[in-house]
Motif scaffolding. Structure first.
Motif, PDB file in Angstrom:
ATOM      1  N   SER A  69      36.018  33.609  35.636  1.00  0.00           N
ATOM      2  CA  SER A  69      35.289  34.725  35.035  1.00  0.00           C
ATOM      3  C   SER A  69      35.569  36.026  35.761  1.00  0.00           C
ATOM      4  CB  SER A  69      33.785  34.419  35.052  1.00  0.00           C
ATOM      5  OG  SER A  69      33.040  35.530  34.609  1.00  0.00           O
ATOM      6  N   ASN A  70      35.645  35.955  37.091  1.00  0.00           N
ATOM      7  CA  ASN A  70      35.813  37.180  37.877  1.00  0.00           C
ATOM      8  C   ASN A  70      37.220  37.737  37.825  1.00  0.00           C
ATOM      9  OD1 ASN A  70      33.351  38.032  39.703  1.00  0.00           O
ATOM     10  ND2 ASN A  70      33.282  35.817  39.507  1.00  0.00           N
ATOM     11  N   LEU A  71      38.226  36.875  37.798  1.00  0.00           N
ATOM     12  CA  LEU A  71      39.604  37.352  37.901  1.00  0.00           C
ATOM     13  C   LEU A  71      40.323  37.413  36.568  1.00  0.00           C
ATOM     14  CD1 LEU A  71      40.836  35.609  41.167  1.00  0.00           C
ATOM     15  CD2 LEU A  71      39.862  37.871  40.876  1.00  0.00           C
ATOM     16  N   LEU A  72      40.027  36.525  35.674  1.00  0.00           N
ATOM     17  CA  LEU A  72      40.797  36.444  34.441  1.00  0.00           C
ATOM     18  C   LEU A  72      40.054  37.021  33.251  1.00  0.00           C
ATOM     19  CD1 LEU A  72      42.371  32.906  34.930  1.00  0.00           C
ATOM     20  CD2 LEU A  72      43.370  35.137  35.399  1.00  0.00           C
ATOM     21  N   ASP A  73      38.810  36.629  33.054  1.00  0.00           N
ATOM     22  CA  ASP A  73      38.085  37.119  31.885  1.00  0.00           C
ATOM     23  C   ASP A  73      37.678  38.581  32.038  1.00  0.00           C
ATOM     24  OD1 ASP A  73      38.400  34.684  30.791  1.00  0.00           O
ATOM     25  OD2 ASP A  73      36.375  33.951  31.193  1.00  0.00           O
ATOM     26  N   GLU A  74      37.125  38.943  33.234  1.00  0.00           N
ATOM     27  CA  GLU A  74      36.635  40.308  33.416  1.00  0.00           C
ATOM     28  C   GLU A  74      37.748  41.279  33.785  1.00  0.00           C
ATOM     29  OE1 GLU A  74      33.506  40.350  36.223  1.00  0.00           O
ATOM     30  OE2 GLU A  74      32.163  39.056  35.070  1.00  0.00           O
ATOM     31  N   ASN A  75      38.642  40.870  34.676  1.00  0.00           N
ATOM     32  CA  ASN A  75      39.645  41.795  35.199  1.00  0.00           C
ATOM     33  C   ASN A  75      41.033  41.591  34.625  1.00  0.00           C
ATOM     34  OD1 ASN A  75      37.984  43.142  37.400  1.00  0.00           O
ATOM     35  ND2 ASN A  75      37.735  41.001  37.949  1.00  0.00           N
ATOM     36  N   LEU A  76      41.287  40.386  33.993  1.00  0.00           N
ATOM     37  CA  LEU A  76      42.599  40.105  33.410  1.00  0.00           C
ATOM     38  C   LEU A  76      43.714  40.402  34.410  1.00  0.00           C
ATOM     39  CD1 LEU A  76      41.986  41.648  29.886  1.00  0.00           C
ATOM     40  CD2 LEU A  76      42.111  39.217  30.422  1.00  0.00           C
ATOM     41  N   ALA A  77      43.525  39.907  35.642  1.00  0.00           N
ATOM     42  CA  ALA A  77      44.477  40.172  36.711  1.00  0.00           C
ATOM     43  C   ALA A  77      45.190  38.886  37.105  1.00  0.00           C
ATOM     44  CB  ALA A  77      43.759  40.753  37.927  1.00  0.00           C
ATOM     45  N   PHE A  78      46.484  39.027  37.377  1.00  0.00           N
ATOM     46  CA  PHE A  78      47.300  37.896  37.811  1.00  0.00           C
ATOM     47  C   PHE A  78      47.853  38.225  39.196  1.00  0.00           C
ATOM     48  CE2 PHE A  78      47.172  37.717  33.245  1.00  0.00           C
ATOM     49  CZ  PHE A  78      46.987  36.373  32.988  1.00  0.00           C
ATOM     50  N   ILE A  79      47.370  37.471  40.197  1.00  0.00           N
ATOM     51  CA  ILE A  79      47.708  37.741  41.583  1.00  0.00           C
ATOM     52  C   ILE A  79      48.582  36.618  42.108  1.00  0.00           C
ATOM     53  CG2 ILE A  79      46.776  38.280  43.862  1.00  0.00           C
ATOM     54  CD1 ILE A  79      44.150  38.943  42.545  1.00  0.00           C
ATOM     55  N   SER A  80      49.656  36.975  42.777  1.00  0.00           N
ATOM     56  CA  SER A  80      50.516  35.963  43.379  1.00  0.00           C
ATOM     57  C   SER A  80      49.773  35.281  44.515  1.00  0.00           C
ATOM     58  CB  SER A  80      51.797  36.605  43.889  1.00  0.00           C
ATOM     59  OG  SER A  80      51.496  37.530  44.914  1.00  0.00           O
ATOM     60  N   PRO A  81      50.149  34.067  44.851  1.00  0.00           N
ATOM     61  CA  PRO A  81      49.420  33.347  45.925  1.00  0.00           C
ATOM     62  C   PRO A  81      49.393  34.116  47.234  1.00  0.00           C
ATOM     63  CG  PRO A  81      50.860  31.855  44.720  1.00  0.00           C
ATOM     64  CD  PRO A  81      51.184  33.229  44.227  1.00  0.00           C
ATOM     65  N   GLU A  82      50.524  34.703  47.640  1.00  0.00           N
ATOM     66  CA  GLU A  82      50.546  35.413  48.924  1.00  0.00           C
ATOM     67  C   GLU A  82      49.678  36.666  48.885  1.00  0.00           C
ATOM     68  OE1 GLU A  82      53.100  34.574  47.102  1.00  0.00           O
ATOM     69  OE2 GLU A  82      54.465  36.225  46.682  1.00  0.00           O
ATOM     70  N   MET A  83      49.590  37.338  47.727  1.00  0.00           N
ATOM     71  CA  MET A  83      48.719  38.504  47.615  1.00  0.00           C
ATOM     72  C   MET A  83      47.259  38.071  47.624  1.00  0.00           C
ATOM     73  SD  MET A  83      49.073  41.771  47.493  1.00  0.00           S
ATOM     74  CE  MET A  83      47.695  42.869  47.755  1.00  0.00           C
ATOM     75  N   LEU A  84      46.992  36.913  47.053  1.00  0.00           N
ATOM     76  CA  LEU A  84      45.635  36.380  47.086  1.00  0.00           C
ATOM     77  C   LEU A  84      45.192  36.141  48.518  1.00  0.00           C
ATOM     78  CD1 LEU A  84      43.222  35.306  45.451  1.00  0.00           C
ATOM     79  CD2 LEU A  84      44.327  33.063  45.454  1.00  0.00           C
ATOM     80  N   LEU A  85      46.099  35.622  49.336  1.00  0.00           N
ATOM     81  CA  LEU A  85      45.800  35.413  50.739  1.00  0.00           C
ATOM     82  C   LEU A  85      45.522  36.745  51.446  1.00  0.00           C
ATOM     83  CD1 LEU A  85      45.644  33.549  53.207  1.00  0.00           C
ATOM     84  CD2 LEU A  85      48.109  33.839  53.460  1.00  0.00           C
ATOM     85  N   GLN A  86      46.287  37.778  51.093  1.00  0.00           N
ATOM     86  CA  GLN A  86      46.083  39.098  51.693  1.00  0.00           C
ATOM     87  C   GLN A  86      44.699  39.639  51.345  1.00  0.00           C
ATOM     88  OE1 GLN A  86      48.005  40.878  53.668  1.00  0.00           O
ATOM     89  NE2 GLN A  86      49.959  39.811  53.638  1.00  0.00           N
ATOM     90  N   PHE A  87      44.282  39.442  50.107  1.00  0.00           N
ATOM     91  CA  PHE A  87      43.005  39.981  49.671  1.00  0.00           C
ATOM     92  C   PHE A  87      41.828  39.255  50.316  1.00  0.00           C
ATOM     93  CE2 PHE A  87      44.819  42.194  45.892  1.00  0.00           C
ATOM     94  CZ  PHE A  87      44.135  43.378  46.058  1.00  0.00           C
ATOM     95  N   VAL A  88      41.930  37.922  50.405  1.00  0.00           N
ATOM     96  CA  VAL A  88      40.763  37.122  50.778  1.00  0.00           C
ATOM     97  C   VAL A  88      40.516  37.143  52.276  1.00  0.00           C
ATOM     98  CG1 VAL A  88      39.773  34.803  50.781  1.00  0.00           C
ATOM     99  CG2 VAL A  88      40.989  35.654  48.772  1.00  0.00           C
ATOM    100  N   ASP A  89      41.513  36.821  53.060  1.00  0.00           N
ATOM    101  CA  ASP A  89      41.277  36.676  54.491  1.00  0.00           C
ATOM    102  C   ASP A  89      42.489  37.154  55.266  1.00  0.00           C
ATOM    103  OD1 ASP A  89      39.821  36.095  56.665  1.00  0.00           O
ATOM    104  OD2 ASP A  89      39.409  34.030  56.149  1.00  0.00           O
ATOM    105  N   LYS A  90      42.765  38.411  55.166  1.00  0.00           N
ATOM    106  CA  LYS A  90      43.976  38.966  55.762  1.00  0.00           C
ATOM    107  C   LYS A  90      43.978  38.841  57.279  1.00  0.00           C
ATOM    108  CE  LYS A  90      46.638  43.241  55.921  1.00  0.00           C
ATOM    109  NZ  LYS A  90      46.705  44.647  55.481  1.00  0.00           N
ATOM    110  N   GLU A  91      42.837  38.999  57.902  1.00  0.00           N
ATOM    111  CA  GLU A  91      42.787  39.040  59.359  1.00  0.00           C
ATOM    112  C   GLU A  91      42.838  37.642  59.992  1.00  0.00           C
ATOM    113  OE1 GLU A  91      39.384  41.208  60.479  1.00  0.00           O
ATOM    114  OE2 GLU A  91      40.075  43.125  59.650  1.00  0.00           O
TER     115      GLU A  91
END
Length: 814
Positions: A342-364
């Motif tokens: 719901s948060n990523l596909l239905d509301e935002n219609l965003a397609f994030i690559s796995p490595e970018m997903l890692l950057q967004f979630v827990d970069k540090e």
């Protein structure tokens, strides 16, 4: 006893003679050889600055017509015949050192955390504050998307042929917050330009360099929303990048229309149409990759269409979509029950690559060797995102269900504190992914059958990805939040640190303290009417007023010490003579001049009273200036400038030329400057009081009265009734800036800082920088007053301000 040496020219050191080095006498009485005088620059017509005393003197039509110094020629001839000397080497004339004491105190070299070079680098991206207005601010759950509208047209000087058109929609993306020090009384307000540059300076150098790359890339790549520059909103203290918006329908509208007929399978024409869209997307991404820019994720809302139906990338929407995705992932990171689909596909219609997903979630939390790791966000990330977007457009909701399971698989792996092996779904990462040109070829086959493709036989060498530095646009989405936190926390820490030293340092330079928002004010009350002038001499501050009194103030504790009472009419101006015998001189609107002894104990009566002649047109003294201990100059309503001798207090001469009231006078570098209500500034020689030149005489319409003057070496600053400050270099107008809304009653230049105040109850602070192209003016900030500013004076780190409400304010740092 040493014998006398033959006299020589003080510039070229040549011995005087009657042929090659003829001594010529200037009107000031000093002598220089004719050859050197011909090489000296002439700042004004028929003028020269004496190489000995630096006075600006009048000369006839030619240097050769000046009188010869016959005594020096004779004396030189006698000595040379008696003691022959070797010819001395001729050197080029150089500027003579300035004589006399420098009574002014220069400002410190640093007022702010950024340099003038830094300002010059970024000022071309600054959009005027009255050009943009905020039309819509989104809610927190959608990332607070901000949209704006152009209120006033503006032509950009860094985008060739581009103009911001009135009523045009623009995208606004926040890049930082301007945070000032929290003080009980914020007297100093940073200027619009200073606020923007301060936020940019607060970024890390790497982040600022990447931002510059992004801005420049948008100007070079076609079918990408252009970046117009930076705009500061004073309401929310935020600095935004202003982006181009496409008014045509975006890809989102096409998707919604397609979803209505999702039950039907796509025909060949529809697939070909999607293939064309995909090819255009590949071309845009390929051009961005060549410039070193990676988006990192793709959303349907990021793509739009221009007026010709070509696909375009709206970078403002890219950044805003990234903010929304980042917020959704942060919520999911805290709550396992959050529906990722719901948060990523239905509301935002965003397609994030796995490595970018890692950057967004827990970069540090994850540290990799980015040069070797397959999980680095590189150009292949956009290939993954674009391929996912194209498959979703073709397949529909079934692909969304598969992506949901993928997201949960990856996300749960990241949240595993023990660190599990990454799932098999990451097989198409890093070097295993095809380059963007390979994806373009696959999509081309959906549009053109291979047997009819004329370019299929062309052998093109597929270049590997650029191995150099790449900038990930998606990372800017959360870098901005980190910058804001660093600025706020850093400022709070600085406030705490400074608070510990507050008791130790209770006084400081007002200019140094402006950067930190630590400007305090002391009120000096004692006058009963409008302040008309300020002067410092003998260790005291003198202030004149319409109340017919000159007050004397202590410069130590700013208390009132004495009052000079000798005028029967309004006092219009006050000056001081700070020499062996300090004097205070005041003049009123009936032409009476009172000269007071400015030492303690102060007298009750003036040591001398001077009276100007007056007729039925006369309106008294309006301005005063002094030239050391030689002359007192007064400017009057009879259009004349009078020179009074300070030796015997007699009237020496009267200078005519102005066509209206002489409103302001200053003396600088051997020149008397006079400003008038006729809109002109006239220059006079101090040596013989002859006219030198007239500034502003060629303007016959829209004449703005001259109300204030300030000079600094070869620069003259003129404050006008219209609110403009004109900057002159000798007789050349360098710049005219609109500094105030209303008349400018006082201008004060010290070092590289320019203070100005007037009718609009605001004191503006500007930095003056000279370069080979002229002079540049940088607005630094302003101090808001509660009354009209009538006089300004800077002394030893303190700014004295006379106001129309009878109060003198002293601004200082802490």
């Amino acid at each position: 006893m040493e014998e006398a040496e033959p006299p020589e020219c003080p510039v070229c050191l040549q011995i005087y003679d009657a042929v090659s080095s003829i001594p010529r006498v200037l009107t000031c009485g000093h002598t220089t050889c004719e050859a050197c005088l011909k090489q000296l620059p002439s700042p004004f017509p028929n003028t020269l600055r004496c190489t000995v005393c630096t006075l600006l003197t009048k000369i006839p039509n030619s240097v050769s017509s000046l009188p010869k110094n016959l005594d020096l020629i004779h004396f030189s001839s006698v000595l040379q015949h008696r003691h022959p000397t070797e010819d001395k080497k001729v050197i080029s004339p150089s500027s003579p050192p300035e004589n006399g004491k420098n009574q002014s105190v220069l400002f410190p070299l640093t007022l702010k955390s950024w340099s003038y070079e830094f300002y010059c680098k970024w000022k071309k991206w600054v959009i005027p504050k009255d050009c943009i207005s905020i039309e819509k601010i989104g809610l927190d759950n959608d990332g607070g998307v901000v949209n704006g509208k152009v209120v006033k047209s503006f032509e950009s000087d860094h985008v060739m042929g581009f103009v911001l058109r009135e009523k045009e929609d623009v995208g606004l993306v926040k890049v930082g917050i301007f945070v000032e020090g929290e003080e009980d009384s914020k007297l100093f307000k940073s200027s619009y330009e200073s606020s923007i540059v301060t936020v940019l300076c607060g970024m890390k150098e790497v982040e600022r360099d990447e931002l510059e790359i992004i801005l420049n890339v948008t100007l070079r790549v076609s079918n990408v929303g252009k970046a117009y520059g930076f705009w500061y909103n004073e309401d929310d203290k935020c600095v935004y990048i202003v982006w181009q918006k496409f008014n045509s329908p975006n890809l989102m509208n096409c998707v919604l229309k397609k979803q209505e007929d999702e039950a039907e399978r796509l025909n060949s024409d529809e697939i070909s149409g999607l293939g064309m869209l995909g090819m255009e997307m590949c071309e845009i991404l390929s051009n961005l990759h060549l410039e070193g820019l990676v988006i990192g994720f793709l959303s349907v809302s990021c793509f739009g269409f221009n007026d010709f139906g070509r696909v375009c990338v709206d970078l403002s929407e890219v950044l805003n979509a990234g903010r929304r995705v980042n917020m959704a992932l942060q919520r999911a990171h805290k709550d396992l029950d959050v529906n990722l689909k719901s948060n990523l596909l239905d509301e935002n219609l965003a397609f994030i690559s796995p490595e970018m997903l890692l950057q967004f979630v827990d970069k540090e939390r994850f540290e990799f060797d980015w040069g070797k790791s397959i999980y680095e966000v590189r150009y292949g990330s956009d290939v993954w995102s674009l391929a996912s977007l194209m498959v979703w457009l073709i397949v529909g909701s079934s692909f969304v269900e598969e992506m949901e399971s993928f997201l949960h698989c990856v996300f749960n792996t990241i949240k595993d504190e023990k660190g599990c092996d990454y799932p098999d779904v990451w097989i198409l990462t890093g070097g295993n992914r095809p380059v963007i040109t390979e994806l373009w070829k696959c999509l081309r086959e959906l549009v053109i059958k291979p047997q009819f493709d004329m370019g299929v036989g062309l052998k093109q060498e597929v270049k590997k990805e650029n191995s150099g530095r790449c900038v990930v646009l998606g990372e800017l989405c959360h870098v901005v939040e980190e910058i804001d936190k660093e600025l706020i926390h850093g400022l709070q820490g600085k406030d705490k640190k400074n608070g510990a030293d507050m008791e130790l340092r209770v006084d400081g330079d007002v200019v140094e303290s402006m950067t930190h928002g630590r400007v305090k004010c002391i009120d000096m009350k004692g006058h009963l009417d409008c302040i008309t002038g300020l002067a410092i001499g003998g260790g005291f501050l003198f202030s004149s007023s319409y109340d017919k009194i000159v007050n004397v103030w202590s410069l130590q504790d700013f208390t009132h010490i004495h009052s000079f009472k000798g005028h029967e009419h309004r006092i219009m101006a006050v000056v001081s003579v700070d020499e062996e015998q300090p004097l205070c001189i005041s003049g009123d609107n009936e032409g009476v001049i009172c000269i007071w002894k400015a030492t303690f104990p102060f007298p009750e009566e003036p040591i001398k009273k001077l009276y100007e002649k007056k007729d039925w047109r006369y309106s008294g003294i309006h301005a005063m200036a002094i030239s050391g201990t030689e002359y007192l100059y007064t400017g009057s309503g009879d259009k004349l400038i009078k020179a009074w001798s300070l030796q015997d207090y007699t009237l020496s001469c009267a200078m005519s030329g102005h066509k209206s009231v002489v409103s302001t006078l200053i003396v600088s570098d051997g020149v008397l400057f006079s400003g008038s209500w006729d809109g002109t500034v006239r220059l006079w020689s101090l040596s013989d009081h002859s006219p030198l030149t007239v500034l502003g005489e060629d303007k016959l319409v829209n004449i703005a009265s001259v109300l204030s003057l300030s000079a600094d070496h070869n620069l003259l600053f003129v404050g006008h009734e219209s609110g403009n400050i004109k900057i002159w270099h000798n007789d050349v107008l360098l710049k005219s800036i609109e500094s105030h809304k209303g008349a400018i009653f006082s201008v004060n230049k010290n070092g590289k800082w320019l203070f100005s105040g007037g009718w609009d109850k605001t004191i503006n602070v500007q930095e003056i920088s000279e370069d080979v192209d002229g002079v540049d003016v940088t607005p630094v900030g302003s101090i808001t007053c509660n009354s009209t500013t009538t006089a300004l004076l800077y002394w030893h780190g303190k700014l004295f301000v006379g106001q129309a409400d009878r109060i003198i304010k002293v601004y200082h740092g802490i």
